[in-house]
Design an enzyme around this catalytic site. Sequence first.
Site, mmCIF file in Angstrom:
data_model
loop_
_atom_site.group_PDB
_atom_site.id
_atom_site.type_symbol
_atom_site.label_atom_id
_atom_site.label_comp_id
_atom_site.label_asym_id
_atom_site.label_seq_id
_atom_site.Cartn_x
_atom_site.Cartn_y
_atom_site.Cartn_z
ATOM 1 N N LYS A 206 0.835 -1.278 -0.009
ATOM 2 C CA LYS A 206 -0.003 0.064 -0.063
ATOM 3 C C LYS A 206 0.817 1.071 -0.027
ATOM 4 O O LYS A 206 0.494 2.261 -0.608
ATOM 5 C CB LYS A 206 -0.732 0.042 1.202
ATOM 6 C CG LYS A 206 -1.750 1.279 1.416
ATOM 7 C CD LYS A 206 -2.797 0.896 2.596
ATOM 8 C CE LYS A 206 -3.530 2.052 2.907
ATOM 9 N NZ LYS A 206 -4.309 1.921 4.061
ATOM 10 N N GLU A 212 10.389 -4.653 4.747
ATOM 11 C CA GLU A 212 10.596 -6.024 4.159
ATOM 12 C C GLU A 212 10.251 -6.359 2.712
ATOM 13 O O GLU A 212 10.954 -6.896 1.967
ATOM 14 C CB GLU A 212 9.585 -6.960 4.881
ATOM 15 C CG GLU A 212 9.967 -7.250 6.364
ATOM 16 C CD GLU A 212 9.221 -6.017 7.210
ATOM 17 O OE1 GLU A 212 8.903 -4.841 6.647
ATOM 18 O OE2 GLU A 212 9.119 -6.223 8.536
ATOM 19 N N GLY A 267 -5.297 -2.229 5.136
ATOM 20 C CA GLY A 267 -4.212 -3.316 4.787
ATOM 21 C C GLY A 267 -5.003 -4.643 4.970
ATOM 22 O O GLY A 267 -4.972 -5.534 3.913
ATOM 23 N N ARG A 268 -5.290 -4.977 6.143
ATOM 24 C CA ARG A 268 -5.980 -5.965 6.385
ATOM 25 C C ARG A 268 -7.294 -6.392 6.144
ATOM 26 O O ARG A 268 -7.667 -7.567 6.138
ATOM 27 C CB ARG A 268 -5.901 -6.562 8.183
ATOM 28 C CG ARG A 268 -6.479 -5.404 8.927
ATOM 29 C CD ARG A 268 -6.173 -5.398 10.376
ATOM 30 N NE ARG A 268 -6.807 -4.259 11.136
ATOM 31 C CZ ARG A 268 -6.053 -3.121 11.167
ATOM 32 N NH1 ARG A 268 -4.868 -2.904 10.567
ATOM 33 N NH2 ARG A 268 -6.690 -2.056 12.118
ATOM 34 N N GLU A 353 -5.068 -7.192 15.115
ATOM 35 C CA GLU A 353 -4.555 -5.705 14.517
ATOM 36 C C GLU A 353 -5.529 -4.707 14.747
ATOM 37 O O GLU A 353 -5.526 -3.619 14.917
ATOM 38 C CB GLU A 353 -4.163 -5.753 13.354
ATOM 39 C CG GLU A 353 -2.685 -4.706 13.034
ATOM 40 C CD GLU A 353 -2.104 -4.827 11.792
ATOM 41 O OE1 GLU A 353 -0.947 -4.654 11.846
ATOM 42 O OE2 GLU A 353 -2.583 -5.067 10.857
ATOM 43 N N HIS A 384 -4.965 -33.882 17.407
ATOM 44 C CA HIS A 384 -3.839 -34.812 17.571
ATOM 45 C C HIS A 384 -2.817 -33.933 18.335
ATOM 46 O O HIS A 384 -1.487 -34.418 18.642
ATOM 47 C CB HIS A 384 -3.285 -35.493 16.612
ATOM 48 C CG HIS A 384 -4.421 -36.367 15.841
ATOM 49 N ND1 HIS A 384 -4.294 -37.809 16.234
ATOM 50 C CD2 HIS A 384 -5.397 -36.210 15.300
ATOM 51 C CE1 HIS A 384 -5.545 -38.387 15.511
ATOM 52 N NE2 HIS A 384 -6.202 -37.284 14.951
ATOM 53 N N LYS A 506 9.216 -0.807 14.281
ATOM 54 C CA LYS A 506 9.710 -0.285 13.093
ATOM 55 C C LYS A 506 10.869 1.057 13.257
ATOM 56 O O LYS A 506 11.654 0.818 12.665
ATOM 57 C CB LYS A 506 8.494 0.464 12.069
ATOM 58 C CG LYS A 506 7.629 -0.815 11.426
ATOM 59 C CD LYS A 506 6.785 -0.047 10.542
ATOM 60 C CE LYS A 506 5.653 -0.954 9.975
ATOM 61 N NZ LYS A 506 4.731 -0.263 8.901
HETATM 62 C C1 G6Q Z 1 -2.668 -3.769 7.867
HETATM 63 C C2 G6Q Z 1 -1.415 -3.333 8.403
HETATM 64 C C3 G6Q Z 1 -0.234 -4.027 7.896
HETATM 65 C C4 G6Q Z 1 0.153 -3.609 6.539
HETATM 66 C C5 G6Q Z 1 1.791 -4.147 6.103
HETATM 67 C C6 G6Q Z 1 2.134 -3.968 4.775
HETATM 68 O O1 G6Q Z 1 -3.755 -3.334 8.228
HETATM 69 O O2 G6Q Z 1 -1.513 -1.973 8.191
HETATM 70 O O3 G6Q Z 1 -0.176 -5.580 8.220
HETATM 71 O O4 G6Q Z 1 -0.628 -4.428 5.571
HETATM 72 O O5 G6Q Z 1 2.662 -3.596 7.182
HETATM 73 O O6 G6Q Z 1 2.092 -2.554 4.584
HETATM 74 P P1 G6Q Z 1 2.149 -2.158 3.037
HETATM 75 O O7 G6Q Z 1 1.235 -2.722 2.254
HETATM 76 O O8 G6Q Z 1 2.209 -0.638 2.910
HETATM 77 O O9 G6Q Z 1 3.363 -2.615 2.530
#
Ligand code: G6Q
Length: 542
Positions: A206, A212, A267-268, A353, A384, A506
């Site tokens: 996003k 990462e 994002g989620r 989250e 199990h 972060k």
């Molecule tokens: C979700 C969070 C988080 C996010 C990641 C990736 O709601 O905000 O999990 O999706 O940190 O972020 P980017 O899509 O910006 O790389």
Amino acid sequence: MNIHPDTPAWQALAAHYNSIKDSTLADLFAADPQRAKKFSLEFEDLLLDFSKNRITAETMRLLFRLAEESSLRQSIDAMFSGQCINETEGRAVLHTALRNRSNQPVYVNGQDVMPAVKAVLQRMSAFAERVRAGAWTGYTGKPIRNIVNIGIGGSDLGPRMASEALKPFSLPGMRVFYVSNIDSFHLADTLSGLSPEETLFVIASKTFTTQETMTNARSARQWLLTAFASKEAIARHCVAVSTNSEAVAAFGIEAENMFEFWDWVGGRYSLCSAIGLPLLLQIGPDHFLAMLEGFHAMDQHFRSAKLEQNLPVILALLGIWYNNFFEAQTQAILPYNQSLQRFPAYLQQVDMESNGKSVSKSGQRITWQTGPIVWGEPGSNSQHSFFQLLHQGTKLIPADFIGFCRSQTPLGDHHRKLMANFVAQTEALAFGKSTAAVRAENPGISDSLAAHKTFLGNRPTNTLLADELTPRTLGMLIALYEHKIFTQGVLWQIYSFDQWGVQLGKVLADKVLQDLNEPLSVLPTGHDDSSCAIIQRLKERS
Ligand code: G6Q
């Protein structure tokens, strides 16, 4: 109990809890032969049987009153109508617009977002058709056979879970991989068996700044440059999904190869946005649209059904009943379906989250419990491993059992056996096995051994049973949980759509990285004693 101190509905529930907390499921079922029917609801082919919960009709009445008193209806309308409900980030929350299959406009700041939503979906579908048909080729003219999504968190967990869940709907020969971890093993291991000529990277972020993802994306680009020795190859083998067109361009991806989404998509909650591109490439536009239809159907249900018949609301209220009255700390998610193996991990993010918060909307530190620890694994594997604790441990663990009447991949009597376990476990958890029954089966058994073999039961479960796991069902199921989580956030009076809790780590990681980059002779400073020593040890030994 750990409840909101003031409001009448919470207080009424507290008094009611004290009067029924010792009732057992065995008593409740014995008292009412219609109990299963009374506490079951259906939406399309999805059955929610919540009769194996420690509730009475009065419990539900009081829980619905709590929802009314919390102005849940107004909150639902505020979300769907694009109001700025994510106040700490100053944003609307409109993942529901991404799957709005009606012709109704959805306004953000006075502007209808639906034309842009539809246009991106159209572009994604057209692109996917070309790739799937072999019309979009790699740099050397070969068709694409491997999709590698590079993303993390919300830009990984949703499509990754859905790719697994909908594998039977895949285009044969098209393989989809997900690389999220900055640990180089993840990228190296994924790429080790792949031919660059047949591989397309989807760089999904996003913000397009996530450490990462950008690190993995740069290494992937290098892998392509090593293979093709040409920068032009990047355009054939990399596309981006982002809200940040400038950063995408700076990375070297052309505007035409970028699929956009918007800051009002969390994002989620982004699976239905362009973040779903790898899934769309895998299952094709028709199945992707069917999934969106499923989401939309559940959205409509949540928005319009009475609270008493509203599946997400009921799941939310039951969760609150255990979380705030019985003081359960966790919520188990147990899909009896191997292809839903990533579903618990996916829900873990959406729930934890969203509702892992301890400050109320008015900015006060709160004194009641909020989001549970969400965890789980597919059955029957989990029987199990950790089911022992569910059956005989000291903790109360409410569990959702998710199953399907038909298998995606019928084979002999596998499915019947799987579902026999599905039913047997909720029965055993609810009703247990008395010491008298143990004695009857084992005449002369010692008191001690009889105690070990006794199951107290009274462990609550929900059963969610659909006909088959299809794209539509998956969409319905995900939206069901999204709206459950939203409802709980409203009742706990917290903001469910920000995630400030991930910031601190972060920022500190950037500082630690600077220290790790220093020569050995420069000792780390500005951290606690323990962290400085660990940083130095890493430098000495790497
Ligand atoms: C979700 C969070 C988080 C996010 C990641 C990736 O709601 O905000 O999990 O999706 O940190 O972020 P980017 O899509 O910006 O790389």
